[in-house]
Design a protein around this motif. Structure first.
Motif, PDB file in Angstrom:
ATOM      1  N   LYS B  66       0.368   8.454 -19.280  1.00  0.00           N
ATOM      2  CA  LYS B  66       1.561   7.186 -19.694  1.00  0.00           C
ATOM      3  C   LYS B  66       2.998   7.221 -18.522  1.00  0.00           C
ATOM      4  N   LEU B  67       3.534   8.589 -18.187  1.00  0.00           N
ATOM      5  CA  LEU B  67       4.178   9.188 -17.710  1.00  0.00           C
ATOM      6  C   LEU B  67       4.736   8.385 -16.397  1.00  0.00           C
ATOM      7  N   VAL B  68       3.445   8.946 -15.588  1.00  0.00           N
ATOM      8  CA  VAL B  68       2.645   8.602 -14.485  1.00  0.00           C
ATOM      9  C   VAL B  68       3.086   6.849 -14.040  1.00  0.00           C
ATOM     10  N   TYR B  69       2.302   5.694 -15.720  1.00  0.00           N
ATOM     11  CA  TYR B  69       2.611   4.653 -15.253  1.00  0.00           C
ATOM     12  C   TYR B  69       3.709   4.175 -14.977  1.00  0.00           C
ATOM     13  N   VAL B  70       4.648   4.582 -15.761  1.00  0.00           N
ATOM     14  CA  VAL B  70       5.827   4.362 -16.021  1.00  0.00           C
ATOM     15  C   VAL B  70       6.858   4.273 -15.270  1.00  0.00           C
ATOM     16  N   PHE B  71       6.543   4.769 -14.042  1.00  0.00           N
ATOM     17  CA  PHE B  71       6.763   5.452 -13.140  1.00  0.00           C
ATOM     18  C   PHE B  71       6.776   4.271 -11.590  1.00  0.00           C
ATOM     19  N   LEU B  72       4.980   4.389 -12.063  1.00  0.00           N
ATOM     20  CA  LEU B  72       4.377   3.237 -11.240  1.00  0.00           C
ATOM     21  C   LEU B  72       5.173   1.657 -11.010  1.00  0.00           C
ATOM     22  N   CYS B  73       4.823   1.086 -12.096  1.00  0.00           N
ATOM     23  CA  CYS B  73       5.468   0.298 -12.270  1.00  0.00           C
ATOM     24  C   CYS B  73       6.614  -0.493 -11.930  1.00  0.00           C
ATOM     25  N   SER B  74       7.812   0.348 -12.193  1.00  0.00           N
ATOM     26  CA  SER B  74       9.156   0.082 -12.082  1.00  0.00           C
ATOM     27  C   SER B  74       8.811   0.580 -10.311  1.00  0.00           C
ATOM     28  N   TYR B  75       8.347   1.427  -9.952  1.00  0.00           N
ATOM     29  CA  TYR B  75       7.858   0.786  -8.119  1.00  0.00           C
ATOM     30  C   TYR B  75       7.448  -0.091  -7.416  1.00  0.00           C
ATOM     31  N   ALA B  76       5.932  -0.586  -8.233  1.00  0.00           N
ATOM     32  CA  ALA B  76       5.173  -0.746  -7.641  1.00  0.00           C
ATOM     33  C   ALA B  76       5.506  -1.854  -6.558  1.00  0.00           C
ATOM     34  N   THR B  77       6.687  -2.862  -6.709  1.00  0.00           N
ATOM     35  CA  THR B  77       7.000  -3.864  -6.273  1.00  0.00           C
ATOM     36  C   THR B  77       7.080  -3.857  -4.814  1.00  0.00           C
ATOM     37  N   LEU B  78       8.121  -1.940  -4.475  1.00  0.00           N
ATOM     38  CA  LEU B  78       8.610  -1.710  -3.314  1.00  0.00           C
ATOM     39  C   LEU B  78       6.899  -0.810  -2.144  1.00  0.00           C
ATOM     40  N   ASN B  79       5.518  -0.203  -3.252  1.00  0.00           N
ATOM     41  CA  ASN B  79       4.905  -0.041  -2.474  1.00  0.00           C
ATOM     42  C   ASN B  79       3.096  -0.858  -3.321  1.00  0.00           C
ATOM     43  N   PRO B  80       2.935  -2.143  -2.395  1.00  0.00           N
ATOM     44  CA  PRO B  80       1.980  -2.857  -3.084  1.00  0.00           C
ATOM     45  C   PRO B  80       1.024  -2.771  -2.150  1.00  0.00           C
ATOM     46  N   GLU B  81       1.185  -1.277  -1.109  1.00  0.00           N
ATOM     47  CA  GLU B  81      -0.240  -1.500  -0.855  1.00  0.00           C
ATOM     48  C   GLU B  81      -0.619   0.110  -1.193  1.00  0.00           C
TER      49      GLU B  81
END
Lengths: 423, 804
Positions: B66-81
């Motif tokens: 869950k924690l990782v997902y919170v992180f990933l969802c916040s920064y996904a737009t910066l790292n699409p690849e």
């Protein structure tokens, strides 16, 4: 309703935690919130709706936190506020106190909860009883393999899970009534209202079926027992476990209770009752020299009841000094930060009258400031007594296994917003 | 907010996350992840850790996930690849036997908000819609809405839409409500989810299963449905009746909103619904949460726009408590102003008076202007309070009182005497510019009658150099000019000084130009100046009692239960002050005798045309010789004087039916027409004017007691003309006298029947009582002419009867 994002801010407006639910608004918009609020607060009009451009912030304050919902739609305001209060309640049930510290300490749980209570800006599961079954605070323990989703998510009885077991089966019921009162300076009652709640602490195994009998006037009328003493309840609100259809049909309160503590119902009565503690006050101000205060407190309830920890707060001018007190009972002290005299009486039996006199010196130079006319406020608690006369006639507990369970009932009347204006 | 050393922190975190020893110890691994997320929420830019976090995602520990997902969802737009790497883990999780894991994966998959990932998300989402576990279906349904929000995809949407409509019948209520929400989003272009009869009935039947959020959603969407027949409409309404008095304020508000929408064509039903929510609304006003209280107050203000009398009896619920925040107090006062009537005015003013000395200046000001608003109907009592407040010598209070007086004398010129008296004591001690402007304006208008005016003005002129406000300077110029016109000897000198200063030294162009204009105007001679400066004062015919006409419910129904009422800041209910349009002014055209005097025989014709002609009662035989006329015009002040004077003498002599003097007669009569108090003032006024009866003042419809004041002149060929002034009063209670009369005139059968009905059901009887409610007419005539009065009464009766 639809909230684009929910923020939890500290008093300075710093974001402690936030959740972007919809992704249609810039999360930095929140930086505008605090400056606007500060400015408004100076002008004393910090309404619960703050607007910056096309973003609306609906906020509530809880201890040292701001909870802010951000939206750009013409959202349903009352629903958003209800939601914010709901999550406060959920957090409180998890952490006991909701404040900056508890948010910081329970970082993970807060994130998990915020994930569950709302999705895409729509409230989802907000019942803390259900949430507690699959989001636990055992942050240190490792959970290999997540807990199974509680059956409750689809179960008909969503607030209680099956297979609960206790060695001793008991139910504790608290009937708490708080009295709101507003009396004008001339001594006429402007508003008098009783707000009652019935709280439960359930220690029962299995899926017990409970039936609660009150001396409800409407019920008595139906059953033809009009002579007995009954109470007319208004604005009755029930916990979701109560079968509303049965209540509407024949006024029976039947339910399968949630485990542990919960609030079963609340009600309101608008009937004018005799103010339980009546205050007469004379505040004489001799400008430039002194203030003489005489307060008479009288208890207007039966002698067999006793009010406990009565505290009467009498306003005095903010520039008063050198206090002198004389009380017929209890102790009085000056609380300079509140500009008031606090008169504490540990136990105040019914039908008694006590007097307190206080005198203060005043500075010889008068301040130009207009003093607010603050009211006298009273706090008290009367155990084993309800103002409305509401009574639990029975509480039946039926469970398949047929165990024997004990119901315990306790009555308390306490002060709510209890104010008497002064001249 | 990056702080110093944030780079170090990120570096340290990266080292920890990629350390194999940490990774092998689940507890340490999780705490490192937690530290990264904590840093993120503190505003540290930790986006560099993205690839490490992607790796941390592959774990069996759900909390870490869950924690990782919170992180990933916040920064996904910066790292699409890099996000593509997560998708694999997520898709695997979607196959997990544990529904919690499935729903978690599905939710975060759609929360990544990356258009490039849409193609990978669609398949699991489709599967999610058919999942066994309700919690997965809930997430999947909303997932489609998120996907559409991200990237509309027409061909896939069509299939999904069908499936979502199917899922409206899902056994889980949250899935059902989420379907509605998702369809709203996906079909936004087409106006949202389409609601037909089966769907409506399905939703209504399952309403009870949903929680508060779901119920509100369903109720909102049902507003779009138009019942096909009246029967169906009433079926729906009776199903919703319980929710209308729901203890949950949001549900109650949503239901009311739906009611108003459905019953837009049935005003009586809307009215009944509004009456029914009164209790819950008042309860919300006393809610513990101040936000709920505020919202409820704002919505009550909305309701009062159409139904001013709705909360009349409950005015005490709007009294402010000491600790309430200022914004609630101010709203409450705005509501209180609307609720004032003859019975509660004393109590209400007493309460408002208490607020005037509130320590918060805004609250005090709001209280004072509230008193001013009430002063339009009850000028004497309010002026007494206002002048009393001036005695406190508190600056912000004085300023507010003066501003309020400005507004008040403009609409109620009869107050001017008291105001002038009060002005005597006021000097230039005010600090705020609005208060000073108000004082100057009052001096300009009433300077003639305030003996100390020149002295007050002199203080201003002496201090003009240090005056900062442009508005005050302009007002000062005008005031001095006006005062000069009426008191030249006292003001000439200071006017000269002021003009000299403004023309020679003043830096502001506007003030200078204004001064020059006045200077040149004075050159044109005193008469010319007078003509220019002494423009119209307030219109003397501005109302004595006139309230704002009630708005139709449809005006505000659409903004009910939204943010809008909270935003208005009370502007909508607080009309513009001077010369506002709410004060209906009548122009009786006094000089055109011909059109004004209308022969009564014409009336008959008019009435025959209208549908009420059947109840036409008076014989036309004695009519032709008599006619009604509006001239000479009776001003509201004159009316009031006449009425009060007659009223006093009436009271002294005791309440006799018909009381006589040589030249004066007073008559009380009752007319049956219960519908009149509910019609709009404009239409009644128009009807009265048709027969040359002038109405002077109205209370708004639905308020109790309801009153209308009117006058006319009767003209008779032989006996000359008489003036009739009258009052229509409707108290809402059936009068005793009339009931008694009824009993002896009606035959025994009817009475008996009524009693029987009463025994069967109390409701029936109440209804009958309502039908017997009557309007009390009090007429005063001068000089006396019984016949003319009788004729007038029959004309009035006819008008009232034909009007409903």
């Amino acid at each position: 309703m639809s909230a684009s994002a929910v923020f939890i801010l500290d008093l300075k407006g710093k974001v402690l935690i936030c959740r972007n639910y919809k992704g249609n608004m810039d999360m930095n918009e929140i930086d505008h919130f605090m400056p606007i609020l500060m400015k408004r607060e100076e002008e004393a009009e910090a309404t619960p709706l703050v607007t910056h451009g096309s973003s609306h912030f609906l906020w509530i304050k809880h201890s040292n936190l701001y909870l802010v919902a951000m939206t750009k739609k013409n959202a349903n305001a009352s629903l958003v506020y209800t939601f914010l209060y709901k999550i406060v309640q959920v957090f409180k049930e998890y952490f006991k106190e909701l404040e900056e510290e508890s948010i910081r300490d329970n970082f993970v749980t807060v994130y998990e909860l915020m994930d569950e209570v709302m999705d895409f800006g729509f409230p989802q599961t907000t019942d803390s009883k259900i949430l507690q079954e699959y989001i636990t605070q055992q942050g240190h323990k490792l959970e290999v393999g997540a807990p199974r989703p509680p059956a409750t998510i689809t179960n008909a009885v969503s607030w209680r899970s099956e297979g609960i077991k206790y060695r001793k089966n008991e139910v504790f019921m608290d009937v708490i009534e708080s009295v709101n009162l507003l009396v004008s300076a001339s001594g006429s009652v402007l508003r008098s209202e009783i707000v009652g709640t019935i709280k439960l602490r359930v220690v029962l195994s299995g899926m017990p079926e409970l039936r609660l009998g009150l001396n409800d006037k409407v019920l008595f009328e139906i059953t033809g027992r009009e002579k007995s003493k009954a109470v007319e309840l208004e604005d009755v609100k029930f916990h979701q476990c109560v079968r509303l259809s049965r209540f509407e049909n024949d006024r029976t309160i039947s339910f399968i209770p949630p485990d542990g503590e919960s609030e079963l119902m609340s009600y309101r009565l608008n009937t004018t009752v005799k103010p339980l503690i009546w205050i007469e006050s004379v505040i004489e101000k001799f400008s430039h020299s002194r203030v003489e205060i005489k307060v008479k407190a009288r208890s207007n309830f039966k002698t067999r009841s006793t009010a406990n920890s009565v505290s009467i707060l009498v306003p005095v001018p903010s520039d008063a000094d050198s206090p002198k007190f004389k009380t017929s009972t209890g102790s009085a002290k000056w609380v300079p930060e509140k500009s008031a005299v606090q008169w504490n009486i540990k136990s105040f039996p019914g039908g008694k009258e006590y007097v307190m006199r206080a005198s203060f010196g005043l500075p010889s130079v008068d301040s130009d400031e207009l003093e607010a006319k603050r009211p006298i406020t009273v706090n008290f608690e009367i155990p084993y007594f309800t103002v409305s006369g509401i009574q639990v006639r029975y509480l039946k507990i039926i469970e398949k296994s047929g165990y024997h369970a004990l119901p315990w009932v306790r009555y308390i009347t306490q002060s709510g917003d209890y104010q008497l204006r002064t001249n | 907010m990056p702080y110093l050393g944030s780079e170090d922190a990120v570096r340290e975190l990266r080292r920890a996350l990629s350390n194999p020893h940490v990774q092998s110890d689940p507890l340490r691994y999780r705490s490192s992840v937690l530290r990264a997320v904590r840093a993120m929420s503190q505003g540290v830019d930790v986006s560099d850790l993205f690839s490490e976090m992607v790796k941390a995602c592959a774990t069996v520990d759900v909390v870490q996930k869950k924690l990782v997902y919170v992180f990933l969802c916040s920064y996904a737009t910066l790292n699409p690849e890099l996000s593509l790497l997560v998708i694999n883990t997520l898709r695997k999780d979607c196959q997990d036997p544990n529904p919690m894991v499935r729903s978690l994966a599905l939710r975060n998959m759609t929360n990544l908000r990356l258009p490039s990932l849409v193609e990978y998300v669609e398949q699991p989402l489709t599967a999610g819609l058919r999942d066994r576990a309700a919690c997965v279906r809930r997430v999947a349904v909303l997932g489609w809405a998120k996907l559409h929000h991200l990237q509309p995809h027409p061909e896939i949407d069509a299939a999904v839409v069908n499936e979502l409509y199917g899922l409206l019948r899902d056994p889980d209520p949250v899935v059902m409500v989420n379907c509605l929400r998702a369809l709203e989003e996906i079909l936004k272009e087409e106006g949202g989810v389409a609601i037909n009869k089966p769907i409506t009935h399905h939703l209504l039947n399952r309403l009870k299963e949903s929680d508060v959020w779901g119920q509100c959603e369903v109720l909102r969407i049902l507003q779009r449905y138009h019942p096909q027949s009246e029967d169906e409409l009433f079926d729906i309404l009776s199903l919703l009746d319980a929710s209308l008095v729901s203890p949950h304020a949001p549900v109650m508000a949503a239901t009311l909103s739906l009611f108003l929408g459905l019953c837009s064509g049935l005003p009586a039903v809307s009215l009944a619904a509004l009456e029914r929510v009164r209790g819950p609304l008042l309860a919300a006003c006393g809610s513990v949460s101040r936000e709920t209280r505020f919202t409820a107050l704002c919505h009550i203000q909305l309701l009062l726009r159409s139904l001013p009398g709705l909360m009349g009896a409950h005015y005490k619920r709007f009294f402010c408590s000491y600790a309430e925040p200022a914004y609630i107090k101010q709203r409450k006062m705005q509501v209180l102003v609307e609720l004032v009537n003859d019975e509660n005015v004393a109590m209400l003013l007493d309460e408002l008076k208490g607020y005037c000395t509130d320590v918060n200046p805004e609250t005090a000001q709001a209280a004072i202007s509230a008193i001013g608003r009430i002063g339009r109907s009850y000028s004497d009592r309010c002026l007494e309070i206002l002048t009393g407040l001036l005695g406190l010598k508190q600056e912000h209070i004085t300023s507010a009182v003066l501003q309020t007086m400005c507004d008040l004398v403009w609409v109620c010129p009869q107050c001017s005497d008291t105001v002038c008296l009060a002005l005597e004591g006021c000097d230039g001690m005010l600090q705020d510019s609005q208060g000073r402007q108000a004082l100057l304006w009052l001096l300009a208008v009433y300077g003639e009658r305030v003996s100390s005016a020149p002295y007050t003005l002199e203080v201003f002129i002496d201090g003009v150099r240090s005056e900062a406000s442009l508005g005050v300077k302009m007002e000062l110029l005008t005031t001095t000019m006006k005062l000069f016109l009426c008191r030249p000897s006292e003001t000439q000198d200071m006017l000269g000084r002021l003009l000299h200063y403004c023309i020679e030294e003043e830096m502001d162009m506007c003030v200078r130009d204004q001064a020059l204009l006045y200077y040149r105007l004075l050159h044109c001679g005193i008469e010319e100046t007078r003509k220019v400066l002494q423009g119209r004062r307030s219109d003397p015919s501005l109302g004595v009692l006139i309230g704002r006409p009630a708005e139709p419910i449809s005006q505000w129904a659409s903004s009910f239960n939204t943010l809008e009422p909270l935003r208005q800041g009370g502007v909508a209910t607080e009309p513009a002050s001077r010369g506002s349009p709410e004060h209906v002014t009548f122009d009786p055209k006094p000089n055109t005798d011909l059109s004004d005097t209308l022969n009564c025989s014409q009336i008959e014709k008019v009435n025959l045309d209208s549908d009420g002609a059947s109840r036409f009662t008076y014989s036309s035989a004695n009519v032709p010789a008599r006619s009604l006329s509006l001239s000479p015009v009776l001003s509201p002040e004159a009316f009031e004087r006449l009425w009060m004077q007659r009223h006093a003498s009436h009271a002294e002599q005791g309440a006799e039916k018909l009381e006589e003097e040589e030249d004066y007669v007073c008559l009380e009569e009752h007319i049956q027409c219960p519908a009149v108090p509910y019609c709009s003032p404009q239409s009644l006024q128009a009807a009265m004017q048709l027969v040359n009866i002038q109405t002077l003042a109205f209370t708004p419809p639905h308020t109790l007691p309801w009153r209308v004041y009117l006058y006319t002149h009767t003209q008779h060929a032989h006996s000359g003309s008489t003036l009739i002034v009258g009052e229509l009063l409707y108290t809402g209670e059936p009068s005793r006298r009339v009931v008694a009369v009824k009993k002896c005139t009606e035959d025994g059968d009817v009475v008996e029947e009524e009693e029987e009905a009463g025994m069967l059901s109390g409701r029936e009887l109440v209804k009958k009582d309502e039908e017997e409610e009557e309007i009390k007419v009090t007429l005063k005539q001068q000089p006396r002419d019984d016949k003319a009065l009788k004729d007038f009464l029959s004309i009035l009766t006819t008008v009232l009867h034909t009007h409903n």
